[in-house]
Enzyme design. Structure first.
Site, PDB file in Angstrom:
ATOM      1  CB  CYS A  81      -1.980  -2.784   5.468  1.00 30.62           C
ATOM      2  SG  CYS A  81      -3.664  -2.122   5.320  1.00 30.62           S
ATOM      3  CG  ASP A 121      -1.903  -1.184   1.225  1.00 32.92           C
ATOM      4  OD1 ASP A 121      -1.892  -1.979   0.256  1.00 32.92           O
ATOM      5  OD2 ASP A 121      -2.646  -1.343   2.205  1.00 32.92           O
ATOM      6  CE  LYS A 169      -3.317  -4.477   1.303  1.00 33.17           C
ATOM      7  NZ  LYS A 169      -4.037  -3.681   2.286  1.00 33.17           N
TER       8      LYS A 169
HETATM    9  C1  C5J Z   1      -2.941   0.464   5.634  1.00 38.12           C
HETATM   10  C2  C5J Z   1      -4.672   1.649   6.809  1.00 38.12           C
HETATM   11  N1  C5J Z   1      -2.459   0.278   4.424  1.00 38.12           N
HETATM   12  N2  C5J Z   1      -3.859   2.060   7.768  1.00 38.12           N
HETATM   13  N3  C5J Z   1      -4.204   0.952   5.740  1.00 38.12           N
HETATM   14  O1  C5J Z   1      -2.255   0.243   6.625  1.00 38.12           O
HETATM   15  O2  C5J Z   1      -5.854   1.913   6.841  1.00 38.12           O
END
Ligand code: C5J
Length: 222
Positions: A164, A26, A131
């Protein structure tokens, strides 16, 4: 290729680069740049910049070693049929998932904010996995891809450490993968969560993984 030895905590870990995948979680504009999902939640998104340089170094080493590199993106279909109301409705963000923002609709696939940051743009042939949840295994074909490539070890980078990255490492560990967080390639809006999140992975003899670093990987592959 013979096994390489990666300096890690709680103990060094031997790995075969051909059976290892780097999973970059991400590293999207929505999390790292102003005006995206992360900022709508009240976070200082500049804190995530610390992971960009180390990710670039680790990614270059992984690519040079011919390692499988997989990029993930958190986000939802434009019709938001895959976005649970519990996720969309919670909290008091300045703009909810799906609302218009300066980088397009927040956390929606196909919008500029959903893109991976330019510094870590996927190379030709590197899979990009979309995802809907926090973990990279949930409702994706990640496990199938890893199985088809004979992967047994995951080097996990990205944001955010305690959300994540952690969820993916926990999911991977339960599926039998040896999961290594590259500490400086991960970041959080909460530096203390980053620190403690890494401690949690490697505590108790590595209760659900290992922790290494970009320089550890570069040295192991050098
Ligand atoms: C991720 C989030 N990628 N913190 N998403 O950690 O909402």
């Amino acid at each position: 290729m013979p096994e390489s030895l990666l300096a890690a905590e709680p103990a060094p870990i031997a790995f075969d680069p051909k059976r290892t995948a780097m999973v970059i979680i991400d590293m999207q504009r929505d999390f790292l740049e102003p005006g995206g999902f992360g900022e709508t939640l009240g976070n200082d998104v500049s804190l995530l910049q610390a992971a960009v340089g180390p990710c670039q170094a680790a990614l270059a080493a992984a690519r040079a070693a011919g390692m499988l590199v997989i990029h993930t993106r958190e986000g939802h279909r434009p019709d938001m049929m895959d976005a649970p109301p519990a996720k969309v409705e919670r909290g008091e963000p300045t703009a909810r998932i799906g609302c218009a923002g300066p980088m397009g609709r927040i956390l929606i696939r196909g919008e500029p904010g959903h893109d991976i940051i330019a510094e870590l743009a996927p190379a030709e042939g590197e899979p990009v996995l979309d995802k809907p949840g926090k973990g990279a295994f949930y409702q994706t074909d990640l496990e199938l891809m890893l199985k088809n490539r004979g992967i047994d070890t995951l080097l996990v980078c990205g944001v955010t450490t305690e959300v994540c990255v952690h969820t993916t490492i926990r999911e991977g560990n339960d599926r039998g993968y040896r999961c290594v967080a590259l500490a400086d390639c991960c970041a959080s809006y909460f530096p203390e969560f980053h620190r403690v999140g890494l401690e949690m992975i490697k505590a108790q003899g590595g209760i659900f993984g290992w922790v290494s670093s970009s320089s550890g990987l570069v040295a192991a592959l050098g």
